[in-house]
Write an enzyme that holds these catalytic residues in place. Structure first.
Site, PDB file in Angstrom:
ATOM      1  N   GLY A  11       4.161  -4.644   5.528  1.00 39.56           N
ATOM      2  CA  GLY A  11       3.751  -3.311   5.992  1.00 39.56           C
ATOM      3  C   GLY A  11       3.101  -2.511   4.873  1.00 39.56           C
ATOM      4  O   GLY A  11       3.577  -2.529   3.747  1.00 39.56           O
TER       5      GLY A  11
ATOM      6  N   ARG B   5       0.866 -10.271   7.841  1.00 39.52           N
ATOM      7  CA  ARG B   5       2.045 -11.130   7.758  1.00 39.52           C
ATOM      8  C   ARG B   5       1.538 -12.545   8.050  1.00 39.52           C
ATOM      9  O   ARG B   5       0.735 -12.741   8.952  1.00 39.52           O
ATOM     10  CB  ARG B   5       3.093 -10.714   8.785  1.00 39.52           C
ATOM     11  CG  ARG B   5       3.494  -9.228   8.645  1.00 39.52           C
ATOM     12  CD  ARG B   5       4.731  -8.903   9.478  1.00 39.52           C
ATOM     13  NE  ARG B   5       4.811  -7.481   9.822  1.00 39.52           N
ATOM     14  CZ  ARG B   5       5.356  -6.547   9.043  1.00 39.52           C
ATOM     15  NH1 ARG B   5       5.846  -6.856   7.876  1.00 39.52           N
ATOM     16  NH2 ARG B   5       5.403  -5.285   9.437  1.00 39.52           N
TER      17      ARG B   5
ATOM     18  N   ASP C  61      10.506  -7.216   0.859  1.00 41.29           N
ATOM     19  CA  ASP C  61      11.298  -8.426   0.609  1.00 41.29           C
ATOM     20  C   ASP C  61      10.649  -9.696   1.156  1.00 41.29           C
ATOM     21  O   ASP C  61      10.763 -10.766   0.552  1.00 41.29           O
ATOM     22  CB  ASP C  61      12.744  -8.264   1.094  1.00 41.29           C
ATOM     23  CG  ASP C  61      12.838  -7.801   2.528  1.00 41.29           C
ATOM     24  OD1 ASP C  61      11.774  -7.584   3.156  1.00 41.29           O
ATOM     25  OD2 ASP C  61      13.960  -7.655   3.031  1.00 41.29           O
TER      26      ASP C  61
ATOM     27  N   THR D  46       7.051  -0.380  -0.007  1.00 40.58           N
ATOM     28  CA  THR D  46       7.505  -0.238   1.382  1.00 40.58           C
ATOM     29  C   THR D  46       8.098   1.153   1.541  1.00 40.58           C
ATOM     30  O   THR D  46       8.769   1.641   0.634  1.00 40.58           O
ATOM     31  CB  THR D  46       8.571  -1.294   1.774  1.00 40.58           C
ATOM     32  OG1 THR D  46       9.215  -0.867   2.986  1.00 40.58           O
ATOM     33  CG2 THR D  46       9.643  -1.474   0.714  1.00 40.58           C
TER      34      THR D  46
ATOM     35  N   ASP E 127      10.469   1.919   3.355  1.00 43.99           N
ATOM     36  CA  ASP E 127      11.902   1.855   3.712  1.00 43.99           C
ATOM     37  C   ASP E 127      12.860   2.062   2.532  1.00 43.99           C
ATOM     38  O   ASP E 127      14.028   2.366   2.742  1.00 43.99           O
ATOM     39  CB  ASP E 127      12.228   0.497   4.344  1.00 43.99           C
ATOM     40  CG  ASP E 127      11.573   0.323   5.702  1.00 43.99           C
ATOM     41  OD1 ASP E 127      10.996   1.297   6.214  1.00 43.99           O
ATOM     42  OD2 ASP E 127      11.633  -0.797   6.240  1.00 43.99           O
TER      43      ASP E 127
ATOM     44  N   ASP F 249      14.200  -0.203   0.806  1.00 46.55           N
ATOM     45  CA  ASP F 249      15.326  -1.124   1.024  1.00 46.55           C
ATOM     46  C   ASP F 249      15.331  -2.292   0.037  1.00 46.55           C
ATOM     47  O   ASP F 249      15.748  -3.386   0.370  1.00 46.55           O
ATOM     48  CB  ASP F 249      15.294  -1.656   2.469  1.00 46.55           C
ATOM     49  CG  ASP F 249      13.988  -2.362   2.801  1.00 46.55           C
ATOM     50  OD1 ASP F 249      13.041  -2.291   2.003  1.00 46.55           O
ATOM     51  OD2 ASP F 249      13.917  -2.990   3.871  1.00 46.55           O
TER      52      ASP F 249
ATOM     53  N   ARG G 260      13.926   0.089   9.085  1.00 49.38           N
ATOM     54  CA  ARG G 260      14.432  -0.972   9.960  1.00 49.38           C
ATOM     55  C   ARG G 260      15.920  -1.248   9.759  1.00 49.38           C
ATOM     56  O   ARG G 260      16.681  -1.251  10.696  1.00 49.38           O
ATOM     57  CB  ARG G 260      13.629  -2.231   9.653  1.00 49.38           C
ATOM     58  CG  ARG G 260      13.393  -3.081  10.838  1.00 49.38           C
ATOM     59  CD  ARG G 260      12.466  -4.222  10.528  1.00 49.38           C
ATOM     60  NE  ARG G 260      11.919  -4.206   9.185  1.00 49.38           N
ATOM     61  CZ  ARG G 260      10.735  -4.709   8.871  1.00 49.38           C
ATOM     62  NH1 ARG G 260       9.979  -5.215   9.798  1.00 49.38           N
ATOM     63  NH2 ARG G 260      10.304  -4.711   7.628  1.00 49.38           N
TER      64      ARG G 260
HETATM   65  O1  F6P Z   1       9.155  -2.049   6.664  1.00 54.85           O
HETATM   66  C1  F6P Z   1       8.339  -0.974   6.902  1.00 54.85           C
HETATM   67  C2  F6P Z   1       8.303  -0.629   8.363  1.00 54.85           C
HETATM   68  O2  F6P Z   1       7.450   0.472   8.509  1.00 54.85           O
HETATM   69  C3  F6P Z   1       9.660  -0.370   9.011  1.00 54.85           C
HETATM   70  O3  F6P Z   1      10.164   0.901   8.734  1.00 54.85           O
HETATM   71  C4  F6P Z   1       9.342  -0.610  10.460  1.00 54.85           C
HETATM   72  O4  F6P Z   1      10.485  -1.004  11.171  1.00 54.85           O
HETATM   73  C5  F6P Z   1       8.348  -1.730  10.408  1.00 54.85           C
HETATM   74  O5  F6P Z   1       7.759  -1.686   9.126  1.00 54.85           O
HETATM   75  C6  F6P Z   1       7.291  -1.668  11.474  1.00 54.85           C
HETATM   76  O6  F6P Z   1       6.506  -2.808  11.365  1.00 54.85           O
HETATM   77  P1  F6P Z   1       5.130  -3.033  12.144  1.00 54.85           P
HETATM   78  O7  F6P Z   1       4.088  -2.187  11.497  1.00 54.85           O
HETATM   79  O8  F6P Z   1       4.855  -4.471  12.012  1.00 54.85           O
HETATM   80  O9  F6P Z   1       5.372  -2.586  13.547  1.00 54.85           O
END
Ligand code: F6P
Length: 328
Positions: free
Chosen positions: A15, A76, A107, A130, A132, A134, A176
């Site tokens: 992300g 990804r 991660d 990120t 998050d 995390d 998440r």
């Molecule tokens: O890990 C970053 C994040 O923004 C999370 O907070 C969220 O759950 C996820 O990515 C959303 O991912 P995507 O953009 O693939 O929907």
């Protein structure tokens, strides 16, 4: 100092997060400063497999320190999870003369980098990017501070309508698996309750808390809900539950979503990105590999990638108490 590094590849993966561009800029300029060649890899591991590379120099990263997203794009990659995909990526890097890489991401990005560098002779440094927050081994990931500010700004606006209409709002924020964003944004925006994945507040306690705030004379309320909240109900289910059980509330829902991932990085994230890029390149030059650059006690610190991935980034429990006291 081990074998000298002549060419570094930098890429962003997973992300996107505000500050990634500032980190790319820092890596590229640090390479230029030390006379190391640098290429950018488009679309993370997917672009690596395809050999989507671009030569970069100090001027190719002008005017990006203030930009959200990532100029190198992100993706990804399922193919990189396979040995064949990683072999193809390695061959592309070797063909381009790359002898080390800087991976900017979360991660998943680091897991890929670690497996890759165990299979091939490719030193790697990670920069945590990120929203998050995390990742273990850094008090702040890139983009986290910006996301907090974006969240608080949005909630301030929602508060205006909540208070004008005497409403209760459930606001979902990202994060998440961890409640960093919810907890900090909740305290910063003066939320009534904060629901996070780490703590099970329970539906009864939530109702009791909302009743208490009504009794204390509050006419509107804001409840922040992390995506991965432990109560296990999403914001829409929470709305239905509260409407069914506390008839006196008019409830609305707002999901902040991907807006939290965009926008110009805060000054904090720009400075952090600049520091991390310098540290990443200079650590590779010192012969270090398989580390993540992080911020600990306001100093740049290296944490082995496997620890950064496996270790748990803990929420600040003191903030939960502060939030409880603030909602008196
Ligand atoms: O890990 C970053 C994040 O923004 C999370 O907070 C969220 O759950 C996820 O990515 C959303 O991912 P995507 O953009 O693939 O929907």
């Amino acid at each position: 100092m081990s074998k000298s590094i002549k060419k570094i590849a930098v890429f962003t993966s997973g992300g996107d997060a505000p500050g990634m561009n500032a980190a790319i800029r820092s890596v590229v300029r640090t390479c230029a400063y030390h006379n190391i060649q640098v290429i950018g890899v488009y679309r993370g591991y997917e672009g690596m497999i395809e050999g989507e590379f671009v030569d970069m120099n100090a001027r190719s990263v002008k005017d990006i320190i203030n930009k959200g997203g990532t100029i190198l794009k992100s993706a990804r990659s399922d193919r990189f999870r396979t040995p064949e995909g990683r072999k193809q990526a390695y061959e592309q890097l070797k063909k381009a003369g790359v002898d080390a890489m800087v991976a900017i991401g979360g991660d998943g990005t680091f897991t890929g980098a670690m497996i890759f560098s165990s299979e091939f002779d490719m030193p790697v440094m990670g920069i945590p990017g990120t929203i998050d927050n995390d990742i273990y081994g850094t008090s702040h990931t890139l983009g986290y501070d910006t996301a907090l500010n974006t969240g608080v700004e949005a909630i301030d606006k929602i508060r205006d309508t909540a208070s004008s209409h005497n409403r209760l709002f459930f606001i979902e924020v990202m994060g998440r698996d961890v409640g960093h964003i919810a907890l900090n944004v909740g305290v910063g925006a003066g939320a009534e309750e904060i629901l996070i994945p780490e703590e099970d507040l329970g539906l009864d306690r939530l109702l009791e808390s909302l009743r208490r705030s009504k009794r204390s004379g509050k006419t509107s309320s804001i409840v922040i809900v992390a995506e991965g909240d432990k109560i296990g109900k999403n914001v829409f289910e929470l709305r239905d539950y509260v409407e069914d059980n506390l008839g006196e509330y008019e409830v609305r829902v707002s999901v902040l979503g991907h807006m939290q991932r965009g926008g110009a990085p805060s000054c904090f994230d720009r400075v952090l990105a600049s520091r991390m890029g310098v540290k990443a390149v200079e650590s590779l030059m010192e012969g270090k590999t398989n580390f993540m650059v992080g911020l600990l006690d306001d100093k740049m610190a290296l944490t082995p990638l496997d620890q950064a991935i496996k270790g748990q980034s803990k929420i600040n429990l003191e903030l939960l108490r502060v939030s409880d006291i603030m909602t008196t």
